[in-house]
Design a protein around this motif. Structure first.
Motif, short mmCIF file in Angstrom:
data_model
loop_
_atom_site.label_atom_id
_atom_site.label_comp_id
_atom_site.label_asym_id
_atom_site.label_seq_id
_atom_site.Cartn_x
_atom_site.Cartn_y
_atom_site.Cartn_z
N GLU A 67 0.85 -1.19 0.00
CA GLU A 67 0.00 0.00 0.00
C GLU A 67 0.89 1.24 0.00
N GLY A 68 1.56 1.45 -1.10
CA GLY A 68 2.50 2.57 -1.19
C GLY A 68 3.83 2.27 -0.53
N GLU A 69 4.03 1.04 -0.09
CA GLU A 69 5.29 0.62 0.54
C GLU A 69 5.80 -0.63 -0.15
N TRP A 70 7.06 -0.59 -0.51
CA TRP A 70 7.72 -1.70 -1.17
C TRP A 70 8.66 -2.37 -0.17
N PRO A 71 8.90 -3.67 -0.28
CA PRO A 71 9.74 -4.34 0.71
C PRO A 71 11.22 -4.08 0.49
N VAL A 72 11.95 -3.93 1.58
CA VAL A 72 13.40 -3.83 1.51
C VAL A 72 13.95 -5.18 1.05
N GLU A 73 14.69 -5.18 -0.05
CA GLU A 73 15.31 -6.41 -0.56
C GLU A 73 16.66 -6.05 -1.17
N ALA A 74 17.70 -6.68 -0.71
CA ALA A 74 19.03 -6.44 -1.28
C ALA A 74 19.05 -6.89 -2.73
N GLY A 75 19.60 -6.05 -3.59
CA GLY A 75 19.77 -6.39 -4.99
C GLY A 75 18.56 -6.13 -5.87
N ARG A 76 17.43 -5.76 -5.28
CA ARG A 76 16.22 -5.58 -6.08
C ARG A 76 16.14 -4.21 -6.74
N TYR A 77 16.70 -3.20 -6.10
CA TYR A 77 16.49 -1.82 -6.54
C TYR A 77 17.79 -1.19 -7.02
N ASP B 172 26.54 -2.95 -1.73
CA ASP B 172 26.19 -4.30 -2.17
C ASP B 172 24.69 -4.53 -2.22
N ALA B 173 23.93 -3.81 -1.39
CA ALA B 173 22.49 -4.01 -1.31
C ALA B 173 21.72 -3.17 -2.31
N LEU B 174 22.27 -2.01 -2.67
CA LEU B 174 21.58 -1.06 -3.54
C LEU B 174 22.55 -0.57 -4.60
N SER B 175 22.39 -1.06 -5.81
CA SER B 175 23.30 -0.64 -6.88
C SER B 175 23.01 0.80 -7.27
N MET B 176 23.94 1.40 -8.00
CA MET B 176 23.78 2.81 -8.36
C MET B 176 24.10 3.03 -9.83
N GLY B 177 23.21 3.73 -10.50
CA GLY B 177 23.44 4.18 -11.87
C GLY B 177 23.59 5.69 -11.87
N LEU B 178 24.52 6.19 -12.69
CA LEU B 178 24.80 7.63 -12.70
C LEU B 178 24.49 8.24 -14.06
N CYS B 179 23.64 9.26 -14.04
CA CYS B 179 23.37 10.02 -15.25
C CYS B 179 24.49 11.05 -15.45
N GLY B 180 24.62 11.51 -16.68
CA GLY B 180 25.60 12.54 -16.98
C GLY B 180 25.17 13.89 -16.45
N SER C 30 18.49 5.13 6.14
CA SER C 30 19.03 5.06 7.50
C SER C 30 18.19 4.18 8.41
N THR C 31 16.87 4.24 8.29
CA THR C 31 16.00 3.61 9.28
C THR C 31 15.39 2.29 8.83
N GLN C 32 15.25 2.08 7.53
CA GLN C 32 14.58 0.87 7.03
C GLN C 32 15.55 -0.18 6.47
N TRP C 33 16.73 0.25 6.08
CA TRP C 33 17.70 -0.66 5.46
C TRP C 33 18.78 -1.12 6.45
N THR C 34 18.49 -1.06 7.74
CA THR C 34 19.52 -1.35 8.76
C THR C 34 20.10 -2.76 8.64
N ALA C 35 19.33 -3.71 8.15
CA ALA C 35 19.83 -5.09 8.02
C ALA C 35 21.00 -5.17 7.05
N PHE C 36 21.15 -4.17 6.19
CA PHE C 36 22.20 -4.20 5.17
C PHE C 36 23.26 -3.12 5.39
N HIS C 37 23.19 -2.39 6.53
CA HIS C 37 24.24 -1.42 6.83
C HIS C 37 25.56 -2.13 7.10
N ARG C 38 26.64 -1.47 6.78
CA ARG C 38 27.97 -2.01 7.08
C ARG C 38 28.20 -2.01 8.59
#
Length: 340
Positions: A33-43, A68-76, A143-151
């Motif tokens: 309901e407007g909330e997506w699950p935290v999943e490593a590698g999905r986003y 490792d949990a959230l990949s990053m793409g960079l626009c120019g 900071s608050t929802q992805w704590t399981a994947f923090h270093r």
């Protein structure tokens, strides 16, 4: 984000930011309901080093160790009036999303998406659609929802005991400084510019005083509030002072803020995300209504960012009970020649 691209000849009396975002969130509950699950590698976080709002997300991701949990793409750094583009990638196509324009991910979410194509955005890789581009809660959720994947040793950037005061400070920083420079730059009438200029420097004077007795905005440790202020300060002399006419003082002429900004710049996770070449190219080329020639100035001299700042005398521990992030990942490093 993309500002100042409403079309040739268009002038607003005063700048009003469009704050209608895709405001879904990624949470541990992720109930659909407007909330997506935290999943490593999905986003995939889509950002641009040129953009201050996206730079926040790049810094927070790095400080928390979410590579490792959230990949990053960079626009120019440059784009047309239609979309940010992946022109830094081979063939101009994002290697994970397989698209040349960020607009494609917005259109996947909502065909005929009617608003601006902004960064940062988080994209759901399996479906290719934007989950959210609501930049303020985006970083707080990291900071608050992805704590399981923090270093190990990740700092607490949104300490619960400080949140009420932090929210007030961050709101004032946003309205008066982060957005304040844009009110100056895109003012279409003298009185609107004059009012925006006075508001901006009133806030900078307040920050100069606040930071004269504390090392960071909330005290002894770095928080999200510092991240949000830093991305405006680091662009102040190369862009906002001249391009946006915020020219009462350079940052380098405001001794407390200049020392504070250098302290952060020299802290792992901050300065190593900054690309001055891309920053200048973005503002001076894309904002053709302010700079119709598209000429990018050679100055100012930015070598002072690495000079001693003396802020250690105020004490404090930048990462609190945590530790600095490690070296920047291969493929995400800013060229050394782009940092001064």
């Amino acid at each position: 984000m993309a500002e100042g691209t409403k079309g040739k000849g268009y002038v607003e009396p005063s700048f009003e930011r469009d704050t209608r975002y895709i405001n879904d969130r990624i949470t541990t509950r992720g109930d659909g309901e407007g909330e997506w699950p935290v999943e490593a590698g999905r986003y995939r976080l889509v950002a641009a080093r040129a953009c201050p709002w996206a730079n926040r997300a790049i810094i927070v991701r790095r400080l928390l160790g979410l590579e490792d949990a959230l990949s990053m793409g960079l626009c120019g750094p440059t784009h047309d009036e239609d979309s940010w583009t992946f022109d830094l990638d081979p063939g101009g196509v994002d290697p994970v999303l397989g698209i040349p324009r960020l607009k494609d991910a917005y259109e996947k979410r909502q065909p005929g998406y009617p608003r601006g194509i902004t960064v940062p955005a988080i994209v759901d890789v399996p479906t290719g659609q934007v989950v959210t581009n609501d930049f303020a809660p985006l970083t707080l959720d990291l900071s608050t929802q992805w704590t399981a994947f923090h270093r190990d040793g990740a700092p607490d950037l949104y300490p619960e005991a400080l949140r009420d005061e932090m929210d007030d400070v961050m709101q004032r920083v946003y309205t008066e400084v982060n957005n304040g420079v844009y009110r100056c730059g895109f003012a279409g009438q003298q009185d609107a510019y004059d009012a925006a200029y006075d508001r901006l420097f009133t806030a900078l004077d307040w920050l100069e005083e606040r930071l004269s007795t504390r090392r960071f905005l909330m005290g002894d440790t770095i928080t999200e509030a510092d991240v949000r202020l830093f991305t405006t300060l680091v662009r102040f002399d190369p862009v906002y002072h001249g391009h946006f006419k915020c020219n009462r003082s350079k940052l380098s002429e405001m001794p407390v803020l200049w020392a504070y900004a250098r302290d952060l710049f020299q802290t792992p996770g901050f300065g190593d995300t900054v690309d001055f070449v891309q920053i200048k190219r973005h503002y001076y080329v894309v904002h053709h209504d302010i700079n119709p020639t598209g000429i990018v100035p050679q100055g100012p001299d930015l070598s002072g960012w690495l000079t001693a700042h003396g802020r250690e005398e105020l004490g404090g521990r930048p990462f609190g009970d945590g530790t600095p992030p490690g070296p920047v990942r291969e493929g995400e490093r800013v060229p050394a020649e782009h940092q001064q």
